[in-house]
Design a protein around this motif. Structure first.
Motif, PDB file in Angstrom:
ATOM      1  N   GLY A 121      12.142   3.763   2.255  1.00 34.60           N
ATOM      2  CA  GLY A 121      12.210   2.467   2.925  1.00 34.60           C
ATOM      3  C   GLY A 121      13.341   1.598   2.410  1.00 34.60           C
ATOM      4  O   GLY A 121      14.053   0.951   3.195  1.00 34.60           O
ATOM      5  N   TYR A 122      13.545   1.611   1.097  1.00 38.76           N
ATOM      6  CA  TYR A 122      14.599   0.781   0.510  1.00 38.76           C
ATOM      7  C   TYR A 122      15.986   1.380   0.742  1.00 38.76           C
ATOM      8  O   TYR A 122      16.937   0.667   1.074  1.00 38.76           O
ATOM      9  N   GLU A 123      16.109   2.691   0.571  1.00 42.78           N
ATOM     10  CA  GLU A 123      17.434   3.308   0.576  1.00 42.78           C
ATOM     11  C   GLU A 123      17.895   3.773   1.952  1.00 42.78           C
ATOM     12  O   GLU A 123      19.099   3.890   2.190  1.00 42.78           O
ATOM     13  N   VAL A 124      16.964   4.035   2.858  1.00 45.94           N
ATOM     14  CA  VAL A 124      17.328   4.524   4.188  1.00 45.94           C
ATOM     15  C   VAL A 124      17.062   3.468   5.256  1.00 45.94           C
ATOM     16  O   VAL A 124      17.945   3.129   6.045  1.00 45.94           O
ATOM     17  N   LYS A 125      15.856   2.911   5.250  1.00 46.99           N
ATOM     18  CA  LYS A 125      15.529   1.932   6.286  1.00 46.99           C
ATOM     19  C   LYS A 125      16.141   0.567   6.009  1.00 46.99           C
ATOM     20  O   LYS A 125      16.383  -0.212   6.929  1.00 46.99           O
ATOM     21  N   GLY A 126      16.357   0.259   4.736  1.00 47.78           N
ATOM     22  CA  GLY A 126      16.966  -1.008   4.389  1.00 47.78           C
ATOM     23  C   GLY A 126      15.991  -2.145   4.156  1.00 47.78           C
ATOM     24  O   GLY A 126      16.347  -3.323   4.299  1.00 47.78           O
ATOM     25  N   VAL A 127      14.769  -1.826   3.766  1.00 49.85           N
ATOM     26  CA  VAL A 127      13.781  -2.855   3.430  1.00 49.85           C
ATOM     27  C   VAL A 127      14.223  -3.587   2.167  1.00 49.85           C
ATOM     28  O   VAL A 127      14.776  -2.983   1.239  1.00 49.85           O
ATOM     29  N   GLU A 128      13.992  -4.892   2.129  1.00 48.82           N
ATOM     30  CA  GLU A 128      14.351  -5.688   0.960  1.00 48.82           C
ATOM     31  C   GLU A 128      13.559  -5.222  -0.267  1.00 48.82           C
ATOM     32  O   GLU A 128      12.410  -4.788  -0.139  1.00 48.82           O
ATOM     33  N   PRO A 129      14.135  -5.289  -1.471  1.00 50.55           N
ATOM     34  CA  PRO A 129      13.465  -4.810  -2.686  1.00 50.55           C
ATOM     35  C   PRO A 129      12.068  -5.385  -2.863  1.00 50.55           C
ATOM     36  O   PRO A 129      11.845  -6.578  -2.649  1.00 50.55           O
ATOM     37  N   ASP A 130      11.126  -4.509  -3.199  1.00 54.14           N
ATOM     38  CA  ASP A 130       9.742  -4.862  -3.517  1.00 54.14           C
ATOM     39  C   ASP A 130       8.970  -5.456  -2.346  1.00 54.14           C
ATOM     40  O   ASP A 130       7.920  -6.074  -2.542  1.00 54.14           O
ATOM     41  N   GLN A 131       9.433  -5.238  -1.126  1.00 52.03           N
ATOM     42  CA  GLN A 131       8.740  -5.787   0.044  1.00 52.03           C
ATOM     43  C   GLN A 131       8.089  -4.709   0.909  1.00 52.03           C
ATOM     44  O   GLN A 131       7.434  -5.028   1.904  1.00 52.03           O
ATOM     45  N   ALA A 132       8.226  -3.449   0.567  1.00 49.64           N
ATOM     46  CA  ALA A 132       7.713  -2.370   1.408  1.00 49.64           C
ATOM     47  C   ALA A 132       6.192  -2.417   1.500  1.00 49.64           C
ATOM     48  O   ALA A 132       5.500  -2.700   0.515  1.00 49.64           O
ATOM     49  N   ASN A 133       5.678  -2.128   2.692  1.00 48.24           N
ATOM     50  CA  ASN A 133       4.236  -1.980   2.843  1.00 48.24           C
ATOM     51  C   ASN A 133       3.915  -0.694   3.583  1.00 48.24           C
ATOM     52  O   ASN A 133       4.720  -0.175   4.361  1.00 48.24           O
ATOM     53  N   ILE A 134       2.732  -0.164   3.300  1.00 49.27           N
ATOM     54  CA  ILE A 134       2.242   1.073   3.911  1.00 49.27           C
ATOM     55  C   ILE A 134       0.915   0.763   4.580  1.00 49.27           C
ATOM     56  O   ILE A 134       0.032   0.140   3.970  1.00 49.27           O
ATOM     57  N   ILE A 135       0.742   1.199   5.818  1.00 50.04           N
ATOM     58  CA  ILE A 135      -0.504   0.976   6.547  1.00 50.04           C
ATOM     59  C   ILE A 135      -1.477   2.103   6.223  1.00 50.04           C
ATOM     60  O   ILE A 135      -1.122   3.294   6.298  1.00 50.04           O
ATOM     61  N   VAL A 136      -2.695   1.723   5.831  1.00 52.02           N
ATOM     62  CA  VAL A 136      -3.727   2.682   5.443  1.00 52.02           C
ATOM     63  C   VAL A 136      -5.011   2.367   6.205  1.00 52.02           C
ATOM     64  O   VAL A 136      -5.138   1.301   6.813  1.00 52.02           O
ATOM     65  N   MET A 137      -5.977   3.274   6.155  1.00 51.93           N
ATOM     66  CA  MET A 137      -7.161   3.175   6.998  1.00 51.93           C
ATOM     67  C   MET A 137      -8.419   2.799   6.221  1.00 51.93           C
ATOM     68  O   MET A 137      -8.637   3.268   5.102  1.00 51.93           O
ATOM     69  N   GLU A 138      -9.253   1.998   6.826  1.00 57.45           N
ATOM     70  CA  GLU A 138     -10.569   1.728   6.262  1.00 57.45           C
ATOM     71  C   GLU A 138     -11.356   3.039   6.180  1.00 57.45           C
ATOM     72  O   GLU A 138     -11.227   3.902   7.042  1.00 57.45           O
ATOM     73  N   GLY A 139     -12.142   3.185   5.125  1.00 59.31           N
ATOM     74  CA  GLY A 139     -12.912   4.403   4.933  1.00 59.31           C
ATOM     75  C   GLY A 139     -12.118   5.540   4.330  1.00 59.31           C
ATOM     76  O   GLY A 139     -12.616   6.658   4.214  1.00 59.31           O
ATOM     77  N   ASN A 140     -10.861   5.254   3.941  1.00 58.02           N
ATOM     78  CA  ASN A 140      -9.998   6.317   3.419  1.00 58.02           C
ATOM     79  C   ASN A 140     -10.491   6.864   2.087  1.00 58.02           C
ATOM     80  O   ASN A 140     -11.185   6.175   1.329  1.00 58.02           O
ATOM     81  N   PHE A 141     -10.103   8.101   1.809  1.00 62.51           N
ATOM     82  CA  PHE A 141     -10.231   8.652   0.462  1.00 62.51           C
ATOM     83  C   PHE A 141      -9.002   9.500   0.189  1.00 62.51           C
ATOM     84  O   PHE A 141      -8.815  10.565   0.785  1.00 62.51           O
ATOM     85  N   HIS A 142      -8.165   9.027  -0.728  1.00 59.84           N
ATOM     86  CA  HIS A 142      -6.943   9.742  -1.088  1.00 59.84           C
ATOM     87  C   HIS A 142      -6.897  10.069  -2.578  1.00 59.84           C
ATOM     88  O   HIS A 142      -5.886  10.571  -3.056  1.00 59.84           O
ATOM     89  N   GLY A 143      -7.974   9.776  -3.306  1.00 58.63           N
ATOM     90  CA  GLY A 143      -7.991   9.993  -4.743  1.00 58.63           C
ATOM     91  C   GLY A 143      -8.501   8.770  -5.463  1.00 58.63           C
ATOM     92  O   GLY A 143      -8.979   7.813  -4.834  1.00 58.63           O
ATOM     93  N   ARG A 144      -8.388   8.778  -6.791  1.00 59.22           N
ATOM     94  CA  ARG A 144      -8.958   7.677  -7.567  1.00 59.22           C
ATOM     95  C   ARG A 144      -8.004   7.131  -8.626  1.00 59.22           C
ATOM     96  O   ARG A 144      -8.440   6.595  -9.646  1.00 59.22           O
ATOM     97  N   THR A 145      -6.693   7.263  -8.413  1.00 60.40           N
ATOM     98  CA  THR A 145      -5.753   6.616  -9.321  1.00 60.40           C
ATOM     99  C   THR A 145      -5.788   5.111  -9.087  1.00 60.40           C
ATOM    100  O   THR A 145      -6.316   4.635  -8.071  1.00 60.40           O
ATOM    101  N   THR A 146      -5.220   4.353 -10.002  1.00 59.06           N
ATOM    102  CA  THR A 146      -5.284   2.891  -9.867  1.00 59.06           C
ATOM    103  C   THR A 146      -4.576   2.403  -8.607  1.00 59.06           C
ATOM    104  O   THR A 146      -5.029   1.458  -7.954  1.00 59.06           O
TER     105      THR A 146
END
Length: 404
Positions: A121-146
């Motif tokens: 997002g930062y290097e290809v799409k050109g998003v401003e630093p530290d502003q990237a967001n990712i859309i995720v789903m309610e009820g998700n389970f992708h693991g248990r890291t912080t």
């Protein structure tokens, strides 16, 4: 001989209680069956949460592991080793992607995909630093890291582990309109499970994945498919996305990729996405180790035959047809695809754990999730006779509970 009761007591006394296992102590396993320390056999209908798609001790996978153990188990990625190229090439061909980034666990692979999406997002799409967001789903389970639990909607996984990592936007699962409304110029990816496993084997509406693919392409954002549980033959296709002819920008893979022998995970993407990672920016001492690659190569070769995908599809029809006959007889709803089913038990009859324990008493191992739901995911090598027998045990257990 140390008894099951003694081993369970010792485990409970000396280990952290981050799991709530059923009271069975498994000693050995072959194919779809396991045996406890007292010699009682059980049909495994959980498959290590789909890590054992090819069954316990598949000869081809075990042979590959044994041969590799005699030669080389670890170098770290400080050096090349002779199994790495074939593993990456094989998995690249299976996914249709240019590049592979191997890790160990599913959660590591998801974290890797998140990092790659942000950097892209930062290097290809050109998003401003530290502003990237990712859309995720309610009820998700992708693991248990912080980072991952920061966007979990499961209180057990989420609560009291803050402060939480920002940069995620939660939307209802199954709604592409909700995704469309959540997209802004700083959105870099949509992270989705083609089927939500931990949530109860939730299958989204027809066309959902295709609509996400179209939206991501139109908006210039990455589609990331977490196929850690749903992938590699479990649903009757190589990937659950295949049911809609969808190819995501990033596949997240794990569990069955290790053949039930060692933890193996990876993300797969084309060079225009994964090529943004440079030396020193991401890694793992054990990721892509020789033993893991040798096992992964054997798994890929099994999948390339198409035998397991076809078998899961055929047996899945048997499984779901028989389970649907139980609706109104202690079962409220049945969901799933291929050899993967979520079975909602009437909550007035029993909890999912109570039904799982009743099944265990009948020599069938399954596991509950979210109250009154049990999950069934036997190894793809299970025989049709054993599969029907397992569902009959569920029918009998529900009948006993109903008439008690």
């Amino acid at each position: 001989m140390t008894t099951s009761a003694e081993l369970i007591e010792m485990s409970e006394r000396r280990s952290a209680h981050n799991y709530h296992p059923l009271p069975v102590v498994i000693h050995e396993a072959h194919g779809a069956w396991v045996t406890d320390v007292e010699g009682k056999r059980y049909l495994d209908c959980l498959s290590g949460y789909s890590s054992l798609n090819f069954g316990h001790g598949h000869p081809k996978i075990i042979e590959a592991a044994r041969n590799q153990l005699d030669n080389l188990t670890l170098t770290s990625r400080a050096f090349y080793h002779d199994q790495f190229a074939q593993f990456c090439a094989g998995l690249g061909d299976l996914t249709g992607k240019d590049l592979i980034l191997p890790m160990n666990t599913g959660a590591e692979a998801v974290e890797t995909a998140i990092k790659v999406a942000r950097k892209w997002g930062y290097e290809v799409k050109g998003v401003e630093p530290d502003q990237a967001n990712i859309i995720v789903m309610e009820g998700n389970f992708h693991g248990r890291t912080t980072t991952i639990v920061s966007f979990s909607t499961d209180p057990e996984a989420h609560d009291n582990f803050g402060p939480y990592t920002p940069g995620f936007r939660l939307v209802p699962y199954g709604s592409t309109e909700a995704i469309r409304q959540a997209v802004d110029p700083n959105t870099v990816a949509v992270l989705v499970e083609p089927i939500q496993g931990e949530a109860g084997v939730l299958v989204p509406p027809d066309g959902y994945l295709s609509e996400i693919r179209e939206l991501c392409t139109a908006q210039g954002i990455l589609m990331i498919a977490d196929e850690v549980q749903s992938g590699l033959g479990r649903t009757g296709q190589t990937f659950a996305c295949d049911y809609e002819g969808v190819v995501p920008d990033v596949y997240v893979l794990g569990k069955a990729l290790g053949g039930g022998v060692v933890p193996v995970s990876a993300i797969a993407a084309n060079r225009d996405v994964l090529g943004i990672i440079q030396p020193g920016q991401h890694g793992s001492t054990f990721g892509g180790n020789p033993l893991a690659c040798a096992v992964g190569i054997a798994v890929i070769e099994l999948l390339n035959t198409g035998e397991f995908q076809a078998r899961a599809a055929k047996l899945g029809e048997v499984l779901h047809a028989r389970l649907r006959e139980l609706i109104g007889k202690g079962v409220v709803e049945v969901r799933g695809r291929g050899l993967w089913a979520g079975v909602d038990i009437d909550p007035e009859l029993a909890t999912g754990r109570e039904v799982s324990k009743a099944l265990m008493a009948r020599s069938v191992l399954a596991k509950d999730t979210h109250g009154s739901t049990i999950r069934l995911a036997p190894p793809i090598v299970v025989s049709e006779e054993d599969l029907i027998w397992a569902v009959n045990q569920l029918a009998d257990a529900l009948y006993e509970l109903t008439t008690a």
